[in-house]
Scaffold this active site. Structure first.
Site, PDB file in Angstrom:
ATOM      1  N   ASP A  69       8.744  27.587  35.443  1.00 62.98           N
ATOM      2  CA  ASP A  69       8.939  28.967  35.886  1.00 62.98           C
ATOM      3  C   ASP A  69       9.927  29.073  37.038  1.00 62.98           C
ATOM      4  O   ASP A  69      10.659  30.049  37.150  1.00 62.98           O
ATOM      5  CB  ASP A  69       7.601  29.624  36.245  1.00 62.98           C
ATOM      6  CG  ASP A  69       6.878  28.902  37.369  1.00 62.98           C
ATOM      7  OD1 ASP A  69       7.090  27.697  37.526  1.00 62.98           O
ATOM      8  OD2 ASP A  69       6.092  29.553  38.087  1.00 62.98           O
ATOM      9  N   SER A 114       7.546  21.792  30.480  1.00 59.21           N
ATOM     10  CA  SER A 114       6.555  21.560  31.527  1.00 59.21           C
ATOM     11  C   SER A 114       5.340  20.900  30.904  1.00 59.21           C
ATOM     12  O   SER A 114       4.802  21.406  29.920  1.00 59.21           O
ATOM     13  CB  SER A 114       6.144  22.889  32.178  1.00 59.21           C
ATOM     14  OG  SER A 114       4.986  22.735  32.963  1.00 59.21           O
ATOM     15  N   ASP A 116       2.452  20.788  32.149  1.00 54.80           N
ATOM     16  CA  ASP A 116       1.225  21.507  32.519  1.00 54.80           C
ATOM     17  C   ASP A 116       0.870  22.630  31.555  1.00 54.80           C
ATOM     18  O   ASP A 116      -0.248  23.128  31.578  1.00 54.80           O
ATOM     19  CB  ASP A 116       1.373  22.105  33.927  1.00 54.80           C
ATOM     20  CG  ASP A 116       1.452  21.037  35.002  1.00 54.80           C
ATOM     21  OD1 ASP A 116       0.881  19.951  34.786  1.00 54.80           O
ATOM     22  OD2 ASP A 116       2.070  21.283  36.047  1.00 54.80           O
ATOM     23  N   MET A 158      -3.037  15.735  35.778  1.00 59.01           N
ATOM     24  CA  MET A 158      -2.171  16.708  36.439  1.00 59.01           C
ATOM     25  C   MET A 158      -2.580  18.133  36.082  1.00 59.01           C
ATOM     26  O   MET A 158      -3.232  18.377  35.081  1.00 59.01           O
ATOM     27  CB  MET A 158      -0.714  16.457  36.071  1.00 59.01           C
ATOM     28  CG  MET A 158      -0.113  15.250  36.775  1.00 59.01           C
ATOM     29  SD  MET A 158       1.656  15.085  36.443  1.00 59.01           S
ATOM     30  CE  MET A 158       2.086  13.832  37.650  1.00 59.01           C
ATOM     31  N   GLU A 214      -6.047  18.176  38.957  1.00 61.58           N
ATOM     32  CA  GLU A 214      -5.745  17.908  40.365  1.00 61.58           C
ATOM     33  C   GLU A 214      -5.894  19.146  41.249  1.00 61.58           C
ATOM     34  O   GLU A 214      -6.108  19.037  42.447  1.00 61.58           O
ATOM     35  CB  GLU A 214      -4.341  17.326  40.509  1.00 61.58           C
ATOM     36  CG  GLU A 214      -3.221  18.255  40.055  1.00 61.58           C
ATOM     37  CD  GLU A 214      -1.843  17.652  40.280  1.00 61.58           C
ATOM     38  OE1 GLU A 214      -1.687  16.884  41.254  1.00 61.58           O
ATOM     39  OE2 GLU A 214      -0.932  17.947  39.484  1.00 61.58           O
ATOM     40  N   SER A 482      -1.417  14.852   3.769  1.00 59.73           N
ATOM     41  CA  SER A 482      -0.350  15.438   2.947  1.00 59.73           C
ATOM     42  C   SER A 482       0.005  16.863   3.353  1.00 59.73           C
ATOM     43  O   SER A 482       1.083  17.346   3.019  1.00 59.73           O
ATOM     44  CB  SER A 482      -0.760  15.424   1.470  1.00 59.73           C
ATOM     45  OG  SER A 482      -1.033  14.118   1.023  1.00 59.73           O
ATOM     46  N   ARG A 518      23.094  -1.226   9.632  1.00 62.44           N
ATOM     47  CA  ARG A 518      21.929  -1.404   8.769  1.00 62.44           C
ATOM     48  C   ARG A 518      21.306  -0.042   8.469  1.00 62.44           C
ATOM     49  O   ARG A 518      21.180   0.803   9.352  1.00 62.44           O
ATOM     50  CB  ARG A 518      20.919  -2.329   9.428  1.00 62.44           C
ATOM     51  CG  ARG A 518      19.702  -2.648   8.567  1.00 62.44           C
ATOM     52  CD  ARG A 518      18.985  -3.870   9.087  1.00 62.44           C
ATOM     53  NE  ARG A 518      19.709  -5.092   8.768  1.00 62.44           N
ATOM     54  CZ  ARG A 518      19.341  -6.307   9.170  1.00 62.44           C
ATOM     55  NH1 ARG A 518      18.269  -6.443   9.940  1.00 62.44           N
ATOM     56  NH2 ARG A 518      20.033  -7.361   8.831  1.00 62.44           N
ATOM     57  N   HIS A 613      -0.942   3.026   3.323  1.00 70.97           N
ATOM     58  CA  HIS A 613      -2.162   3.634   3.851  1.00 70.97           C
ATOM     59  C   HIS A 613      -2.297   3.551   5.368  1.00 70.97           C
ATOM     60  O   HIS A 613      -3.276   4.073   5.924  1.00 70.97           O
ATOM     61  CB  HIS A 613      -3.385   3.018   3.172  1.00 70.97           C
ATOM     62  CG  HIS A 613      -3.590   3.528   1.780  1.00 70.97           C
ATOM     63  ND1 HIS A 613      -2.829   3.089   0.722  1.00 70.97           N
ATOM     64  CD2 HIS A 613      -4.429   4.474   1.285  1.00 70.97           C
ATOM     65  CE1 HIS A 613      -3.211   3.722  -0.379  1.00 70.97           C
ATOM     66  NE2 HIS A 613      -4.176   4.567  -0.070  1.00 70.97           N
ATOM     67  N   GLN A 615      -0.708   5.276   7.155  1.00 72.07           N
ATOM     68  CA  GLN A 615      -0.546   6.675   7.535  1.00 72.07           C
ATOM     69  C   GLN A 615      -1.880   7.429   7.562  1.00 72.07           C
ATOM     70  O   GLN A 615      -1.970   8.505   8.149  1.00 72.07           O
ATOM     71  CB  GLN A 615       0.418   7.372   6.566  1.00 72.07           C
ATOM     72  CG  GLN A 615       1.821   6.799   6.604  1.00 72.07           C
ATOM     73  CD  GLN A 615       2.625   7.155   5.364  1.00 72.07           C
ATOM     74  OE1 GLN A 615       3.191   8.237   5.271  1.00 72.07           O
ATOM     75  NE2 GLN A 615       2.676   6.251   4.406  1.00 72.07           N
TER      76      GLN A 615
END
EC number: 2.7.1.11
Length: 732
Positions: A69, A114, A116, A158, A214, A482, A518, A613, A615
């Site tokens: 901000d 940000s 936060d 934070m 915090e 999927s 490559r 698998h 994944q």
């Protein structure tokens, strides 16, 4: 522009032209490659005068500001003063009248960066998801040692003025307590906290997790520190307690797939906004609303963000919570239910209603989090909750048991499916399923799964004509890597799979850094749905992504090879190509690998990887944990209402289309859609929805891979107002 506003003020080499090669390696890098700095000079008019001079001399009239901000407020001030700054520069003889005319107005677009997530007007700021990844990695690691030694851990994250990170972390790890600045605890919080911790231990838990932002304070404004909490727990309960302050580790590391895609989408929208800008266009900020990119007046968002801070300073915490938005408030309400409400004593047969929960289809990370949320919300509402093992097959065989509060303890962060899951559909077992529905007095069914869960729901609707026992409400929570369930833009588990693919692609690309020249061909899962291939391609910086939804020919393959041949002549001497597993029955992964190997001889080597698998495995990401938790809670709330609505003549009888729904995220909202209404939107042969929102992102992938194509701008975001945006905001 290196060093942020400081670079703008200092000018010189701090403002230089970007080249394609200079930004090609940025995607997987954390932090900010071009640098950032807090700039005192820019806060003074003299500094902004120097900045204006540097921009005019370089003919720059469009500025994209990425920051919080403070940065965005400075940008708006800069724009509002622009005409006066040009006038002063011209009077001082530093710019000519012609230069002043060419730079007569300055367009500014803001992107919110940000960790936060403290900026009003957007559901998620760039960097927040990556910070959550860092936090959850540490929380998961700490959880294992806490269980081993039966310890209490107090983790400080934070969030000096915003408790988003702490709140979502608490939902994602099933924390016992969270302290956030927007909602200070009640005056007797010490007593309540200690009672909560001791009750958890009494139920058999070997650890306690407390999350502290915090900026946490009590109702008088006095700070509540992690050390204060540790001392309280040690003194009153005598528990072995440790404090971990995460600090700046939350800002570092590789960006998550979500943040890479968010940054790319927002960047494209920012350029569109700048190109469409006129002298009368107000400075805007590009933000995320649900699943949509929107433009909002910058200062409306900045003012609302300041209003939140003012409300907190004035101790108007309810107002501050409302200003954070409905999504933040819903997170808080779900957290309070799961962490602060005392679990009821089991009522057995005298419970209000009996609801069963099960997983159907292939396993997906986040399924366990959805089950946990569903079970516990159901218990809080006074229901008897049953869990079904092995999907519809288990429902037919009677593999059903009652779940208490502790049954699902610690499930949030666990991958796979603790209940077991199978692809079996219910149609062939209607008689046995009906008998068990009667035997166990099941009055509602929550089905968590993929396309099989959806088709199973359709079969249950058909079965109602033959078996009255099937006339009970049911809801499907989409959960599949999927992301192919009709009625929802996202499925639980897809984000985890996407991050797995991105991490693998990063490592593969790194392996090519030394050998160079490559090209890697990588096969992803997804059936006929190209979501994973497309989004992973966008997040990993792929040169091409082959999918079923976008047919391709041998000429397209040849064009891709020629593109890579040209790329090898630049400084970026590596290539990445993704292929969805069922994109084409003839152009297989082996075929594409052989084609690239042959056509690239003497120019580049080719390698192939089938991810398989892996994944489907791994711990769920923060997004999937939070998404699953919220979906489970919303599904059970809907279920309780629908059961009451369907109660007739002493029994449950639900036979209307809206008594069997898919709960999905559509653009900006979570909605319940009857499964029968979704049939027309479904391609059953290929197990995909007929329309898929992410296909509109495909051109961005190609543009960022340096293909010369046209970008469809017919559906770009229009300027909205923050009040209107909030009224339709997604509740996730």
């Amino acid at each position: 522009m290196p060093k942020g506003y400081q670079g703008l003020v200092d000018g010189g080499d701090n403002i230089r032209e970007a080249t394609w090669e200079s930004v090609s390696m940025m995607l997987q890098l954390g932090g900010t490659v071009i640098g950032s700095a807090r700039c005192k000079d820019f806060r003074e008019r003299e500094g902004r005068l120097r900045a204006a001079h540097n921009l005019v001399k370089r003919g720059i009239t469009n500025l994209c500001v990425i920051g919080g901000d403070g940065s965005l407020t400075g940008a708006d001030t800069f724009r509002s003063e622009w005409s006066d700054l040009l006038s002063d520069l011209q009077k001082a003889g530093k710019i000519t009248a012609e230069e002043a005319t060419k730079s007569s107005y300055l367009n500014i677009v803001g992107l919110v960066g940000s960790i936060d997530n403290d900026f009003c007007g957007t559901d998620m700021t760039i960097g927040t998801d990556s910070a959550l990844h860092r936090i959850i990695e540490i929380v998961d690691a700490i959880t294992t040692t806490a269980q081993s030694h039966q310890r209490t851990f107090v983790l400080e994250v934070m969030g000096r003025h915003c408790g988003y990170l702490a709140l979502v972390t608490s939902l994602s790890c099933g924390a016992d307590w969270v302290f956030i600045p927007e909602c200070p605890p009640d005056d007797d919080w010490e007593e309540h906290l200690c009672r909560r911790l001791s009750e958890t231990r009494t139920r058999g838990s070997r650890l306690n997790i407390i999350i502290v932002a915090e900026g946490a304070i009590d109702k008088t404004g006095k700070p509540i520190t992690s050390e204060d909490i540790k001392n309280l727990v040690v003194k009153r309960l005598g528990y072995d307690t440790r404090v971990t302050v995460l600090g700046h580790v939350q800002r570092g590391g590789t960006p998550s797939a979500f943040d890479r895609i968010l940054g790319s989408r927002m960047g494209v929208e920012a350029v569109m906004a700048l190109l469409e800008g006129t002298p009368d266009t107000p400075a805007c900020v590009v933000s995320l609303s649900g699943n949509q990119a929107v433009r909002l007046p910058l200062m409306e968002c900045v003012q609302m963000t300041k209003d939140v801070t003012k409300a907190m300073n004035d101790r108007k915490f309810d107002e501050a919570m409302k200003l954070r938005g409905r999504s933040f408030m819903n997170n808080w309400e779900v957290y309070k239910l799961l962490a602060h409400v005392r679990p009821p004593v089991s009522k057995g047969p005298s419970s209000i209603h009996t609801v069963a929960v099960m997983n159907v289809g292939a396993p997906a990370a986040g399924m366990n989090a959805a089950v946990r949320s569903t079970v516990r919300i159901g218990l809080i509402q006074g229901n008897r909750v049953l869990v079904v093992h092995d999907g519809f097959e288990g429902l037919a065989k009677g593999q059903i048991e009652e779940a208490g509060w502790s049954y699902v303890g610690g499930w949030t962060g666990q991958g796979g499916s603790k209940l077991g899951t199978k692809r079996t559909l219910p149609k062939k077992s209607f008689e046995q399923i009906s008998a068990n529905i009667t035997k166990f007095n099941i009055q509602g069914l929550v089905i968590i799964g993929g396309f099989e869960a959806y088709t199973g729901g359709l079969e249950l609707m058909e079965g109602r004509k033959l078996f009255d026992e099937l006339c009970i409400p049911f809801v499907v929570i989409p959960a599949t890597v999927s992301n192919n369930v009709p009625g929802s833009d996202f499925s639980v588990g897809a984000d985890t799979a996407l991050n797995t693919i991105c991490t693998t692609c990063d490592r593969i690309k790194q392996s090519a850094a030394g050998t160079k020249r490559r090209v890697f061909i990588i096969e992803t899962m997804g059936g006929y749905c190209g979501y994973l291939a497309t989004m992973a391609g966008l997040a990993a910086g792929a040169d091409a992504a082959y999918i079923f939804e976008e047919p391709f020919t041998i000429r397209d393959l040849q064009a891709n090879v020629e593109h890579l041949v040209h790329k090898m002549k630049t400084t970026v001497k590596r290539g990445l190509v993704l292929r969805n597993e069922k994109c084409n029955e003839n152009y297989t992964t082996d075929f594409i690998f052989n084609l690239y190997s042959e056509e690239g001889k003497g120019i580049f080597d080719s390698r192939k990887n089938v991810l398989g698998h892996m994944q489907q495995g791994g711990s769920p990401t923060p997004f999937d944990r939070n998404f699953a938790t919220k979906m489970g809670a919303k599904a059970m709330n809907w279920m309780s209402g629908k059961i009451k609505e369907s109660y007739r003549n002493g029994r449950i009888f639900a036979n209307t289309p809206d008594s069997g729904c898919v709960l999905g995220m559509r653009k900006r909202a979570l909605v319940f859609q009857p499964v029968t209404e979704l049939k027309e939107q479904t391609d059953f042969d290929h197990r995909i929805p007929k329309e898929q929102w992410w296909l509109k992102l495909r051109p961005i992938l190609k543009i960022l891979a340096k293909y010369e194509i046209d970008l469809d701008t017919t559906e770009h975001a229009h300027l909205e107002h923050i009040s209107r945006k909030r009224s339709g905001e997604a509740s996730i």
